[in-house]
Design a protein around this motif. Structure first.
Motif, mmCIF file in Angstrom:
data_model
loop_
_atom_site.group_PDB
_atom_site.id
_atom_site.type_symbol
_atom_site.label_atom_id
_atom_site.label_comp_id
_atom_site.label_asym_id
_atom_site.label_seq_id
_atom_site.Cartn_x
_atom_site.Cartn_y
_atom_site.Cartn_z
ATOM 1 N N LEU A 73 0.864 -1.271 0.061
ATOM 2 C CA LEU A 73 -0.145 0.262 0.466
ATOM 3 C C LEU A 73 1.102 1.420 0.151
ATOM 4 O O LEU A 73 1.753 1.139 0.999
ATOM 5 C CB LEU A 73 -0.832 0.081 1.334
ATOM 6 C CG LEU A 73 -2.027 1.273 1.608
ATOM 7 C CD1 LEU A 73 -2.741 1.253 0.336
ATOM 8 C CD2 LEU A 73 -2.293 1.221 3.250
ATOM 9 N N GLU A 74 1.064 2.049 -1.110
ATOM 10 C CA GLU A 74 1.479 3.133 -0.875
ATOM 11 C C GLU A 74 0.353 4.721 -0.383
ATOM 12 O O GLU A 74 -0.450 4.632 -1.970
ATOM 13 C CB GLU A 74 2.133 3.446 -2.537
ATOM 14 C CG GLU A 74 2.980 2.317 -2.808
ATOM 15 C CD GLU A 74 3.831 2.822 -3.907
ATOM 16 O OE1 GLU A 74 3.413 3.538 -4.511
ATOM 17 O OE2 GLU A 74 4.182 1.794 -4.179
ATOM 18 N N VAL A 75 0.895 5.281 0.777
ATOM 19 C CA VAL A 75 -0.491 6.487 0.862
ATOM 20 C C VAL A 75 0.860 7.849 0.025
ATOM 21 O O VAL A 75 0.900 7.997 0.966
ATOM 22 C CB VAL A 75 0.111 6.542 2.662
ATOM 23 C CG1 VAL A 75 -1.258 7.230 2.419
ATOM 24 C CG2 VAL A 75 -1.024 5.059 2.690
ATOM 25 N N GLU A 76 0.154 8.817 -0.600
ATOM 26 C CA GLU A 76 0.475 10.146 -1.223
ATOM 27 C C GLU A 76 1.192 10.737 0.343
ATOM 28 O O GLU A 76 2.342 11.214 -0.097
ATOM 29 C CB GLU A 76 -0.376 10.798 -2.017
ATOM 30 C CG GLU A 76 0.612 11.291 -2.875
ATOM 31 C CD GLU A 76 -0.994 12.038 -3.586
ATOM 32 O OE1 GLU A 76 -0.412 13.714 -4.333
ATOM 33 O OE2 GLU A 76 -1.804 11.975 -4.315
ATOM 34 N N TRP A 109 -9.490 14.411 4.166
ATOM 35 C CA TRP A 109 -10.019 13.311 2.646
ATOM 36 C C TRP A 109 -9.212 13.683 1.472
ATOM 37 O O TRP A 109 -8.597 12.826 0.967
ATOM 38 C CB TRP A 109 -11.425 13.386 2.199
ATOM 39 C CG TRP A 109 -12.653 12.189 1.849
ATOM 40 C CD1 TRP A 109 -12.135 12.262 0.851
ATOM 41 C CD2 TRP A 109 -12.437 11.722 2.289
ATOM 42 N NE1 TRP A 109 -12.904 11.389 -0.052
ATOM 43 C CE2 TRP A 109 -13.082 10.481 1.276
ATOM 44 C CE3 TRP A 109 -12.265 10.396 3.561
ATOM 45 C CZ2 TRP A 109 -13.480 8.845 1.028
ATOM 46 C CZ3 TRP A 109 -12.745 8.604 3.317
ATOM 47 C CH2 TRP A 109 -13.232 8.381 1.592
ATOM 48 N N GLU A 110 -9.619 14.351 1.040
ATOM 49 C CA GLU A 110 -8.992 14.998 -0.016
ATOM 50 C C GLU A 110 -7.818 14.846 -0.139
ATOM 51 O O GLU A 110 -7.165 14.844 -1.574
ATOM 52 C CB GLU A 110 -8.887 16.303 -1.067
ATOM 53 C CG GLU A 110 -8.446 17.487 0.055
ATOM 54 C CD GLU A 110 -9.441 17.729 1.142
ATOM 55 O OE1 GLU A 110 -8.798 18.885 1.868
ATOM 56 O OE2 GLU A 110 -10.402 16.595 1.730
ATOM 57 N N LYS A 111 -6.748 14.434 0.615
ATOM 58 C CA LYS A 111 -5.064 13.911 0.439
ATOM 59 C C LYS A 111 -4.951 12.967 1.401
ATOM 60 O O LYS A 111 -4.088 12.643 1.501
ATOM 61 C CB LYS A 111 -4.732 15.152 1.545
ATOM 62 C CG LYS A 111 -4.778 16.773 1.017
ATOM 63 C CD LYS A 111 -4.130 17.820 1.987
ATOM 64 C CE LYS A 111 -3.727 19.367 0.648
ATOM 65 N NZ LYS A 111 -3.035 20.313 1.493
ATOM 66 N N ARG A 112 -5.884 11.484 2.213
ATOM 67 C CA ARG A 112 -5.335 10.177 1.583
ATOM 68 C C ARG A 112 -5.564 9.485 0.750
ATOM 69 O O ARG A 112 -6.043 8.517 0.918
ATOM 70 C CB ARG A 112 -6.168 10.960 2.673
ATOM 71 C CG ARG A 112 -6.632 11.224 4.097
ATOM 72 C CD ARG A 112 -7.729 10.944 5.022
ATOM 73 N NE ARG A 112 -7.720 9.696 5.869
ATOM 74 C CZ ARG A 112 -7.609 9.789 7.008
ATOM 75 N NH1 ARG A 112 -7.423 11.267 6.988
ATOM 76 N NH2 ARG A 112 -7.360 8.353 7.846
ATOM 77 N N GLU A 113 -5.315 10.059 -0.705
ATOM 78 C CA GLU A 113 -5.610 8.827 -1.583
ATOM 79 C C GLU A 113 -3.662 8.541 -1.263
ATOM 80 O O GLU A 113 -3.031 8.234 -0.776
ATOM 81 C CB GLU A 113 -5.236 9.990 -2.979
ATOM 82 C CG GLU A 113 -6.321 11.070 -2.877
ATOM 83 C CD GLU A 113 -5.700 11.445 -4.483
ATOM 84 O OE1 GLU A 113 -4.604 11.336 -4.973
ATOM 85 O OE2 GLU A 113 -6.552 11.904 -4.981
ATOM 86 N N ALA A 114 -4.917 6.632 -1.581
ATOM 87 C CA ALA A 114 -3.443 6.081 -1.721
ATOM 88 C C ALA A 114 -3.582 4.876 -2.969
ATOM 89 O O ALA A 114 -4.501 4.850 -4.042
ATOM 90 C CB ALA A 114 -3.771 4.974 -0.522
ATOM 91 N N VAL A 115 -2.984 3.832 -3.101
ATOM 92 C CA VAL A 115 -2.658 2.592 -4.360
ATOM 93 C C VAL A 115 -1.735 1.693 -3.648
ATOM 94 O O VAL A 115 -1.536 1.748 -2.891
ATOM 95 C CB VAL A 115 -1.822 3.454 -4.961
ATOM 96 C CG1 VAL A 115 -0.427 3.347 -5.834
ATOM 97 C CG2 VAL A 115 -2.181 2.391 -6.697
ATOM 98 N N PHE A 116 -2.539 0.573 -4.088
ATOM 99 C CA PHE A 116 -2.507 -0.781 -3.641
ATOM 100 C C PHE A 116 -1.780 -1.316 -5.239
ATOM 101 O O PHE A 116 -2.294 -1.158 -5.918
ATOM 102 C CB PHE A 116 -3.662 -1.552 -3.756
ATOM 103 C CG PHE A 116 -4.118 -1.489 -1.703
ATOM 104 C CD1 PHE A 116 -3.098 -2.360 -1.142
ATOM 105 C CD2 PHE A 116 -5.724 -1.707 -1.772
ATOM 106 C CE1 PHE A 116 -3.299 -2.424 0.511
ATOM 107 C CE2 PHE A 116 -5.332 -2.380 -0.168
ATOM 108 C CZ PHE A 116 -4.155 -2.352 0.882
ATOM 109 N N ILE A 140 -9.048 5.690 -1.674
ATOM 110 C CA ILE A 140 -8.577 6.431 -1.015
ATOM 111 C C ILE A 140 -8.516 6.501 1.015
ATOM 112 O O ILE A 140 -8.770 4.682 1.488
ATOM 113 C CB ILE A 140 -9.610 7.476 -0.243
ATOM 114 C CG1 ILE A 140 -9.959 8.535 -1.682
ATOM 115 C CG2 ILE A 140 -9.920 8.809 0.770
ATOM 116 C CD1 ILE A 140 -11.505 9.674 -1.761
ATOM 117 N N ILE A 141 -7.702 6.513 1.918
ATOM 118 C CA ILE A 141 -7.762 5.400 2.865
ATOM 119 C C ILE A 141 -8.773 6.590 4.416
ATOM 120 O O ILE A 141 -8.417 7.879 4.023
ATOM 121 C CB ILE A 141 -5.901 6.120 3.649
ATOM 122 C CG1 ILE A 141 -4.561 5.541 2.573
ATOM 123 C CG2 ILE A 141 -6.247 4.745 5.227
ATOM 124 C CD1 ILE A 141 -5.388 3.700 3.008
#
Length: 204
Positions: A73-76, A109-116, A140-141
């Protein structure tokens, strides 16, 4: 009989992969099925290298087709963490989630973007060849846990397109869109393509 070892002791991951590949193999083994342990030092900072190392070592040791994945999991907002070290982010799923939510405290919320991300390696010991497939899922986390299904970070990973958290989905639903599900579908599509000499990344 087509047998394959899924190189993991994680029962949730084993169940997901087995379900997706039920039509491809007759017998599935996990590392829990063998008394002998095959230690693999996943010391690379690249998912692809860890997946290949694990598949090769397990496949050569038992002389069987081997499938291994390395995912994370990569969290921006955290600069891409926990990333390739996701499984070592804590001693348990609960501990990993608590640490993640703690580090994101105060992040909107708008800055909690993430990618698996998931890299799946398929190894053929008789040919000494390894093939790698890739899948990803953006989301989003959330601020708190939702749902009771899945494993890992699923309870806090929100998928906007489905308006649900991964842990709120059935296994079948999750397998349709998950990073691992996409990598496995790329692997299944590859069955109709000739084998290449060198490792190749296939994306879906």
């Amino acid at each position: 009989m087509r047998s394959v070892i899924i190189a993991t002791e994680n029962l949730g991951k084993f169940r997901e992969i087995k379900t997706l590949l039920a039509d491809e193999f007759d017998v599935f083994h996990s590392l829990r099925d063998f008394e002998e342990k095959v230690p693999v030092d996943e010391d690379s900072m690249l998912y692809i290298e860890n997946a290949m190392k694990k598949a090769r070592k397990v496949g050569d040791r038992f002389g069987m087709y081997a499938i291994a994945d390395d995912s994370g999991l990569e969290v921006e907002a955290l600069g891409g963490r926990p990333g390739v070290r996701s499984s070592r982010y804590g001693r348990s799923d609960d501990e990993r989630i608590e640490r993640l939510l703690s580090e994101l405290e105060g992040v909107p919320w708008e800055k909690r973007e993430a990618v698996f991300r998931a890299y799946l390696a398929f190894y053929l010991p008789e040919k000494q060849r390894c093939y790698v497939f890739y899948g990803e899922l953006k989301g989003i986390i959330g601020f708190e846990r939702k749902g009771v299904g899945g494993f890992g970070f699923d309870p806090v990973f929100y998928v906007p397109e489905w308006n649900r958290y991964l842990a709120e989905m059935t296994l079948e639903e999750k397998n349709v869109l998950s990073h691992r599900g996409r990598a496995i579908r790329a692997f299944k599509d590859f069955h109709n393509v000739r084998f290449f000499r060198n490792p190749t990344v296939h994306r879906l």
